[in-house]
Design a protein around this motif. Structure first.
Motif, PDB file in Angstrom:
ATOM      1  N   ARG A 433       0.864  -1.194   0.190  1.00 25.31           N
ATOM      2  CA  ARG A 433       0.235   0.082   0.100  1.00 25.31           C
ATOM      3  C   ARG A 433       0.684   1.324  -0.011  1.00 25.31           C
ATOM      4  NH1 ARG A 433      -3.349   2.244   5.268  1.00 25.31           N
ATOM      5  NH2 ARG A 433      -1.073   2.900   5.562  1.00 25.31           N
ATOM      6  N   ASP A 434       1.867   1.237   0.654  1.00 28.04           N
ATOM      7  CA  ASP A 434       2.773   2.556   1.197  1.00 28.04           C
ATOM      8  C   ASP A 434       3.932   2.741   0.473  1.00 28.04           C
ATOM      9  OD1 ASP A 434       0.232   2.948   2.594  1.00 28.04           O
ATOM     10  OD2 ASP A 434       1.847   2.431   4.684  1.00 28.04           O
ATOM     11  N   ARG A 435       4.566   1.841  -0.406  1.00 31.47           N
ATOM     12  CA  ARG A 435       5.769   1.748  -0.908  1.00 31.47           C
ATOM     13  C   ARG A 435       6.231   2.860  -2.114  1.00 31.47           C
ATOM     14  NH1 ARG A 435       5.940  -4.162  -4.200  1.00 31.47           N
ATOM     15  NH2 ARG A 435       4.179  -3.560  -5.501  1.00 31.47           N
ATOM     16  N   ASN A 436       4.801   3.376  -2.484  1.00 28.88           N
ATOM     17  CA  ASN A 436       4.870   4.431  -3.592  1.00 28.88           C
ATOM     18  C   ASN A 436       5.106   5.744  -3.087  1.00 28.88           C
ATOM     19  OD1 ASN A 436       4.828   2.909  -6.048  1.00 28.88           O
ATOM     20  ND2 ASN A 436       2.594   2.975  -6.063  1.00 28.88           N
ATOM     21  N   HIS A 437       4.932   6.056  -1.729  1.00 27.80           N
ATOM     22  CA  HIS A 437       4.961   7.059  -1.051  1.00 27.80           C
ATOM     23  C   HIS A 437       6.517   7.771  -0.781  1.00 27.80           C
ATOM     24  CE1 HIS A 437       0.845   7.741   0.149  1.00 27.80           C
ATOM     25  NE2 HIS A 437       0.706   6.671   0.389  1.00 27.80           N
ATOM     26  N   PRO A 438       6.776   8.982  -1.285  1.00 27.89           N
ATOM     27  CA  PRO A 438       8.194   9.379  -1.161  1.00 27.89           C
ATOM     28  C   PRO A 438       8.618   9.599   0.386  1.00 27.89           C
ATOM     29  CG  PRO A 438       6.737  11.004  -2.172  1.00 27.89           C
ATOM     30  CD  PRO A 438       6.117   9.811  -2.270  1.00 27.89           C
ATOM     31  N   CYS A 439       7.530  10.104   1.061  1.00 30.93           N
ATOM     32  CA  CYS A 439       7.832  10.067   2.519  1.00 30.93           C
ATOM     33  C   CYS A 439       8.336   8.994   3.258  1.00 30.93           C
ATOM     34  CB  CYS A 439       6.589  10.793   3.219  1.00 30.93           C
ATOM     35  SG  CYS A 439       5.330   9.763   3.273  1.00 30.93           S
ATOM     36  N   VAL A 440       7.949   7.822   2.722  1.00 33.16           N
ATOM     37  CA  VAL A 440       8.079   6.446   3.660  1.00 33.16           C
ATOM     38  C   VAL A 440       9.715   6.281   3.267  1.00 33.16           C
ATOM     39  CG1 VAL A 440       7.989   4.148   3.951  1.00 33.16           C
ATOM     40  CG2 VAL A 440       5.963   5.782   3.732  1.00 33.16           C
ATOM     41  N   PHE A 441      10.630   6.642   4.461  1.00 36.20           N
ATOM     42  CA  PHE A 441      12.045   6.522   4.165  1.00 36.20           C
ATOM     43  C   PHE A 441      12.745   5.045   4.834  1.00 36.20           C
ATOM     44  CE2 PHE A 441      12.295   7.715   8.356  1.00 36.20           C
ATOM     45  CZ  PHE A 441      13.568   7.552   8.983  1.00 36.20           C
ATOM     46  N   MET A 442      11.744   4.309   5.508  1.00 36.41           N
ATOM     47  CA  MET A 442      12.211   3.263   6.282  1.00 36.41           C
ATOM     48  C   MET A 442      10.963   2.639   6.745  1.00 36.41           C
ATOM     49  SD  MET A 442      15.164   2.625   9.149  1.00 36.41           S
ATOM     50  CE  MET A 442      16.380   3.659   8.268  1.00 36.41           C
ATOM     51  N   GLN A 463      13.811 -11.957  10.749  1.00 40.50           N
ATOM     52  CA  GLN A 463      14.385 -12.497   9.545  1.00 40.50           C
ATOM     53  C   GLN A 463      13.533 -12.583   8.804  1.00 40.50           C
ATOM     54  OE1 GLN A 463      18.218 -13.008   8.997  1.00 40.50           O
ATOM     55  NE2 GLN A 463      16.862 -12.069   7.455  1.00 40.50           N
ATOM     56  N   ASN A 464      12.279 -13.478   8.695  1.00 46.49           N
ATOM     57  CA  ASN A 464      11.309 -13.661   7.793  1.00 46.49           C
ATOM     58  C   ASN A 464      10.746 -12.149   7.210  1.00 46.49           C
ATOM     59  OD1 ASN A 464       9.079 -15.634   6.568  1.00 46.49           O
ATOM     60  ND2 ASN A 464       7.983 -13.621   7.433  1.00 46.49           N
ATOM     61  N   GLN A 465      10.499 -11.296   8.285  1.00 47.79           N
ATOM     62  CA  GLN A 465       9.863  -9.892   7.729  1.00 47.79           C
ATOM     63  C   GLN A 465      10.979  -8.943   7.171  1.00 47.79           C
ATOM     64  OE1 GLN A 465       7.161 -11.273   8.361  1.00 47.79           O
ATOM     65  NE2 GLN A 465       5.934  -9.868   9.556  1.00 47.79           N
ATOM     66  N   VAL A 466      11.917  -9.179   7.582  1.00 47.63           N
ATOM     67  CA  VAL A 466      13.087  -8.385   6.775  1.00 47.63           C
ATOM     68  C   VAL A 466      13.297  -8.939   5.359  1.00 47.63           C
ATOM     69  CG1 VAL A 466      15.544  -7.887   6.656  1.00 47.63           C
ATOM     70  CG2 VAL A 466      14.286  -7.731   8.889  1.00 47.63           C
ATOM     71  N   LEU A 467      13.208 -10.262   5.155  1.00 50.28           N
ATOM     72  CA  LEU A 467      13.247 -10.651   3.679  1.00 50.28           C
ATOM     73  C   LEU A 467      12.182 -10.417   3.018  1.00 50.28           C
ATOM     74  CD1 LEU A 467      15.031 -14.361   4.639  1.00 50.28           C
ATOM     75  CD2 LEU A 467      15.976 -12.384   3.847  1.00 50.28           C
ATOM     76  N   LYS A 468      11.045 -10.453   3.538  1.00 48.98           N
ATOM     77  CA  LYS A 468       9.856 -10.153   2.846  1.00 48.98           C
ATOM     78  C   LYS A 468       9.660  -8.503   2.535  1.00 48.98           C
ATOM     79  CE  LYS A 468       6.829 -12.232   1.909  1.00 48.98           C
ATOM     80  NZ  LYS A 468       6.406 -12.611   0.545  1.00 48.98           N
ATOM     81  N   GLN A 469      10.292  -7.757   3.275  1.00 55.44           N
ATOM     82  CA  GLN A 469      10.447  -6.348   3.053  1.00 55.44           C
ATOM     83  C   GLN A 469      11.121  -6.146   1.715  1.00 55.44           C
ATOM     84  OE1 GLN A 469      13.448  -4.055   4.517  1.00 55.44           O
ATOM     85  NE2 GLN A 469      12.863  -3.053   2.518  1.00 55.44           N
ATOM     86  N   GLN A 470      12.434  -6.636   1.872  1.00 52.38           N
ATOM     87  CA  GLN A 470      13.632  -6.800   0.851  1.00 52.38           C
ATOM     88  C   GLN A 470      12.753  -7.353  -0.506  1.00 52.38           C
ATOM     89  OE1 GLN A 470      16.653  -8.638   2.660  1.00 52.38           O
ATOM     90  NE2 GLN A 470      17.520  -6.840   3.859  1.00 52.38           N
ATOM     91  N   GLU A 471      12.052  -8.181  -0.405  1.00 49.57           N
ATOM     92  CA  GLU A 471      11.522  -8.782  -1.691  1.00 49.57           C
ATOM     93  C   GLU A 471      10.352  -7.986  -2.256  1.00 49.57           C
ATOM     94  OE1 GLU A 471       7.878 -11.905  -2.651  1.00 49.57           O
ATOM     95  OE2 GLU A 471       9.083 -12.479  -0.906  1.00 49.57           O
ATOM     96  N   LEU A 472       9.656  -7.246  -1.402  1.00 47.76           N
ATOM     97  CA  LEU A 472       8.455  -6.129  -1.742  1.00 47.76           C
ATOM     98  C   LEU A 472       9.016  -4.865  -1.947  1.00 47.76           C
ATOM     99  CD1 LEU A 472       5.535  -7.568   0.347  1.00 47.76           C
ATOM    100  CD2 LEU A 472       6.008  -8.158  -1.980  1.00 47.76           C
ATOM    101  N   ASP A 473       9.753  -4.536  -1.339  1.00 49.00           N
ATOM    102  CA  ASP A 473      10.521  -3.028  -1.717  1.00 49.00           C
ATOM    103  C   ASP A 473      11.933  -2.914  -1.360  1.00 49.00           C
ATOM    104  OD1 ASP A 473      10.638  -0.327  -1.915  1.00 49.00           O
ATOM    105  OD2 ASP A 473      10.158  -0.016   0.016  1.00 49.00           O
ATOM    106  N   PRO A 474      12.597  -3.495  -2.362  1.00 45.58           N
ATOM    107  CA  PRO A 474      14.300  -3.298  -2.113  1.00 45.58           C
ATOM    108  C   PRO A 474      14.958  -2.181  -2.098  1.00 45.58           C
ATOM    109  CG  PRO A 474      13.627  -3.987  -4.477  1.00 45.58           C
ATOM    110  CD  PRO A 474      12.479  -3.845  -3.418  1.00 45.58           C
ATOM    111  N   SER A 475      14.051  -0.938  -2.563  1.00 45.71           N
ATOM    112  CA  SER A 475      14.673   0.294  -2.529  1.00 45.71           C
ATOM    113  C   SER A 475      14.578   0.871  -0.979  1.00 45.71           C
ATOM    114  CB  SER A 475      13.742   1.261  -2.925  1.00 45.71           C
ATOM    115  OG  SER A 475      12.392   1.486  -2.426  1.00 45.71           O
ATOM    116  N   ARG A 476      14.171   0.048  -0.098  1.00 45.77           N
ATOM    117  CA  ARG A 476      14.215   0.648   1.478  1.00 45.77           C
ATOM    118  C   ARG A 476      14.800  -0.262   2.403  1.00 45.77           C
ATOM    119  NH1 ARG A 476       9.354   2.568  -0.714  1.00 45.77           N
ATOM    120  NH2 ARG A 476       8.879   5.141  -0.502  1.00 45.77           N
ATOM    121  N   THR A 477      15.177  -0.069   3.520  1.00 46.28           N
ATOM    122  CA  THR A 477      15.456  -0.834   4.787  1.00 46.28           C
ATOM    123  C   THR A 477      14.672  -0.761   5.727  1.00 46.28           C
ATOM    124  OG1 THR A 477      17.571  -1.520   5.805  1.00 46.28           O
ATOM    125  CG2 THR A 477      17.080   0.593   5.767  1.00 46.28           C
TER     126      THR A 477
END
Length: 822
Positions: A433-442, A463-477
């Motif tokens: 939902r939120d990955r297109n928002h430029p305000c979201v930096f992390m 670890q599971n949540q971090v890997l899922k985040q990197q899969e869906l939005d590799p542009s952030r950490t």
């Protein structure tokens, strides 16, 4: 398309798209786009049910509603139920804000602000909503999806007696495809049962359909509902590559062939770049995606000072026409996290000057009009805040829209650190939902999970949540808000950015042992203070309005900011909290019903600590004296006087006599002990050779009410809102800082009052008056009124301006006028 409810389109670009010769190979053609995102907030009915007595819950639990599809079994889900006696409400709606307070010996009730909701109050913890609407047969063949942005909590949804589904969390959205159940040219009834008997957090949460509801209408061949358009950018020099992934679904009864293309416009609608049309073939119920890349030269960077937003438009064409389109706002910016130098935005270092915030506001509970999101973010920016943590749950989409538009970095946090089926899906939904928002930096994977955060299984979940985040939005950490100090084992082993919640005595040892892990303060400070109270009051549960009191786990503002400012590698942090909020009364309990943690109170009125942050977080000329100077009966007694400023030095004078001159320490404040005498207390400061002055004076009795609207116009769309801040002055025009007069309010024109407040953490006055007679007592000289516009076409709507009036016994009235925009 004919509907019996008010329509509100969120973006005019969704009405018409122009396809020129460059795209179609012919003359310019204007074509209407099928997709509509229609506001569904009006026309709802509401009634309380009962969590333990089926007879008081419209037979829910007695009637066998699951035996056959469409059998309502004489319950409230029946589309033929007579609901004329139910309350008429407009969403967003929070029913808890109108409930009485209940002083019971229960820690969870205490933490939720003593409102009578939850498992101990079955009579107040079930809410039923109903809405009737019509859809024209001319629109059959389209898909109809009802979207709820937030229902607290555990909601069940039916349409036309048929069960659609349920959603357990109160902090994420849910959508239901109603296409198969629609009765064209007839009555359609949607019913929602909301069960708030189980708390989800440990703070005020409200209850009800407290965020917006929408009806999405689009073609059977369409862009996917969740994460359907994903925009990311990469820049080198003045060249920016915009990569767009468009996900497409086919719900037609036959396979289809289509093309997908995207283009980019600036904020005025001027087209800047576009892709080629790419072919796509989909089977029945097939899904596919297309990736496009486009180049921009000299793109405006989204920044805190210039939050420039572009538009990306994705189009699907089939059979010679456009069948769907979706517009997404995005920004061009780079975010870099450096373990030694901290955070960088567009290559420039940014120290996080952040706050954590819950989502409620005075007068309205958790059901905030969109305007209040912008109002609150603007107040934070004026203080110097550049970062907002959505503690401890996914925010309403409009909060992120405000941060995108006004320039505020967001640490976007999920509700719970849990990788199970449901909460794992919640995490994915948040990112999509939120990955297109430029305000979201992390992203934040969770907060203070003390049961699991130092365990091996907590580490596996993280670890599971971090890997899922990197899969869906590799542009952030991502980070995790850990309330431990120099502790490595568990979640901290796998989290990319270490988050410190308090425990700053462990900061330097942790950095020494783990120099390759970036570090930020995910939650700091927790100073407690009551606006305008400058002494300890255990009877009324007030804390002095200085930066002087903090719970054992926490610190003052000055303590944590000196640490942050002195360490380049420390990225900064998020102070708890930007605003006071209902619940978590600390350090007192009853009669205290909301927090003291805010840098501003629940209305957004500044406390003394506000000026500490503003002094060191902005370049503004700041010079502020605390306390006020109305201390009748304390003549000759010593009064602590604090001065916050970013000037070089300050001299304090009482009635023209100098009390001494002091140099201002960097990231500090100044104090004097002054024997009280009525009159004029003045601070004279010099900042780089320029003279600054600030004065507090002993005032007379309240004489006249002053009304200050936060804006001068109100859009007659049924949803716009305005804030009126109320003070009183004496006969000389001096604001009376300790006034407590009862003030009555009225509105004329096409608007109505929706809430009142005054920032008093121990006030048990109503936030809402359902039968009129709106009033509020001033708390230390201030209170607030929130109004909302009516719709331009509603019955009884006035075409003139909106008038506001505030009156009090023995006071001259105050008035204000807002221009109505139709």
């Amino acid at each position: 398309m004919a509907f019996s409810f008010n329509l509100q389109i969120d973006d005019p670009m969704k009405y018409i798209l122009v396809f020129c010769a460059l795209v179609l190979g012919g003359a310019c053609i204007a074509q209407p786009v099928a997709r509509q995102h229609l506001n569904f907030d009006e026309g709802w009915k509401f009634h309380l049910g009962h969590a333990t007595d089926p007879h008081r819950d419209f037979n829910y639990g007695i009637g066998n509603i699951l035996a056959k599809t469409g059998d309502a079994a004489h319950t409230a889900i029946s589309m033929d139920l007579d609901d004329k006696g139910w309350d008429s409400v407009r969403l967003p709606h929070d029913w808890v804000v109108t409930l009485p307070f209940a002083h019971v010996a229960n820690g969870d009730v205490d933490a939720h602000g003593y409102h009578a909701v939850g498992g101990l109050f079955p009579e107040n913890s079930i809410g039923w909503y109903r809405k009737t609407f019509a859809i024209s047969r001319a629109d059959s063949g389209k898909r109809f999806v009802v979207q709820f942005d937030g229902v607290f909590r555990d909601s069940k949804v039916w349409i036309n007696n048929c069960y659609l589904g349920g959603h357990f969390s109160g902090y994420s959205g849910s959508s239901y495809d109603i296409t198969d159940f629609v009765r064209f040219d007839g009555k359609n009834t949607i019913v929602v049962r909301v069960d708030a008997s189980q708390y989800e957090g440990w703070f005020y949460e409200g209850a009800g359909i407290y965020r917006h509801t929408w009806l999405n209408v689009y073609d059977n061949l369409h862009i996917a509902q969740d994460g359907g358009v994903y925009v990311r950018t990469s820049s080198m020099g003045d060249k920016t590559t915009v990569t767009v992934t468009t996900k497409v679904e086919n719900r037609n009864i036959q396979a289809v062939s289509a093309t997908v293309m995207t283009y980019i416009t600036d904020r005025t609608g001027k087209r800047l770049a576009q892709s080629k049309e790419q072919p796509l073939s989909l089977a029945i119920n097939g899904k596919g995606e297309i990736e496009d890349s486009m180049a921009l030269t000299g793109a405006e960077r989204w920044s805190l000072e210039n939050p420039y937003l572009y538009r990306c438009v994705a189009l699907i064409r089939s059979g010679g026409k456009t069948v769907d389109s979706l517009t997404v706002k995005f920004g061009v910016r780079t975010v870099t996290v450096d373990k030694d130098k901290g955070l960088f935005l567009n290559g420039k270092p940014v120290k996080i000057q952040g706050v954590c915030c819950h989502q409620d506001h005075a007068g309205v509970g958790s059901a905030l009009p969109d305007y209040l999101q912008y109002y609150r973010i603007q107040l934070l920016k004026e203080m110097g805040v550049n970062g907002y943590r959505t503690s401890h749950n996914p925010p309403t989409p409009e909060l992120l829209d405000a941060c995108d538009s006004l320039g505020m970095l967001v640490l976007d946090e999920t509700r719970l650190l849990n990788s199970g089926t449901e909460y794992g899906a919640e995490w994915e939904k948040l990112i999509l939902r939120d990955r297109n928002h430029p305000c979201v930096f992390m992203w934040s994977i969770g907060n203070e999970e003390w049961m699991i955060q130092t365990s091996n299984w907590g580490k596996r979940i993280a670890q599971n949540q971090v890997l899922k985040q990197q899969e869906l939005d590799p542009s952030r950490t991502s980070t995790y808000a850990a309330n431990v100090g120099n502790v490595w084992h568990g979640v901290n082993e796998v989290i990319p950015v270490r988050g410190f919640n308090y425990n700053l005595n462990g900061l330097d040892p942790y950095r020494k042992e783990h120099p390759d892990q970036p570090i930020m303060g995910t939650e700091v400070a927790s100073t407690v203070s009551s606006r305008g109270i400058f002494y300890k009051d255990t009877v009324n549960a007030y804390v002095p309005d200085y930066d002087s009191v903090a719970p054992p786990w926490a610190s003052t503002a000055e303590y944590w900011w000196r640490i942050a400012a002195g360490r380049e590698w420390f990225m900064g942090g998020f102070a708890w909290t930007g605003f006071d909020y209902r619940g978590e009364p600390t350090p007192y309990r009853w009669p205290n019903i909301n927090s003291h943690f805010g840098i501003m109170d629940m209305c957004g009125f500044p406390k003394t600590v506000y000026y500490y942050y503003q002094s060191w977080w902005t370049d503004k000329d700041v010079l502020h004296i605390a306390p006020h100077w109305n201390w009748k009966g304390r003549e000759g007694q010593s009064i602590p006087v604090w001065v916050n400023t970013n000037a070089d030095n300050v001299e304090l004078l009482l009635n023209g006599k100098s009390l001494g001159k002091k140099d201002m320490p960097r990231n500090g404040h100044l104090e004097w002990m002054v024997n009280y005498a009525p009159g004029r207390l003045e601070a004279v400061a010099y900042k780089k050779g320029r003279k600054l002055t600030a004065v507090v004076q002993t005032t007379g009795e309240p004489y006249r009410i002053v009304v200050r609207p936060a804006k001068n116009s109100l859009t007659a769309d049924g949803s716009d809102a305005a804030v009126f801040n109320i003070t009183v002055v004496d006969k000389l025009g001096l604001e009376v800082p300790d006034a407590s007069n009862l003030v009555h309010f009225s509105v004329t024109g096409n608007a109505h009052i929706i809430g009142v407040g005054n920032g008093d953490p121990s006030s048990h006055e109503p936030d809402k008056y359902t039968t009129g007679g709106w009033q509020r007592r001033l708390f230390n000289g201030k209170c607030q009124v929130i109004i909302q516009s009516g719709s331009a076409g509603q019955s009884g709507a006035h075409s003139g301006d909106v008038g506001f009036r505030a009156e009090g016994e023995g006071l001259q009235s105050g008035t204000a006028t807002l221009r109505s925009i139709f």
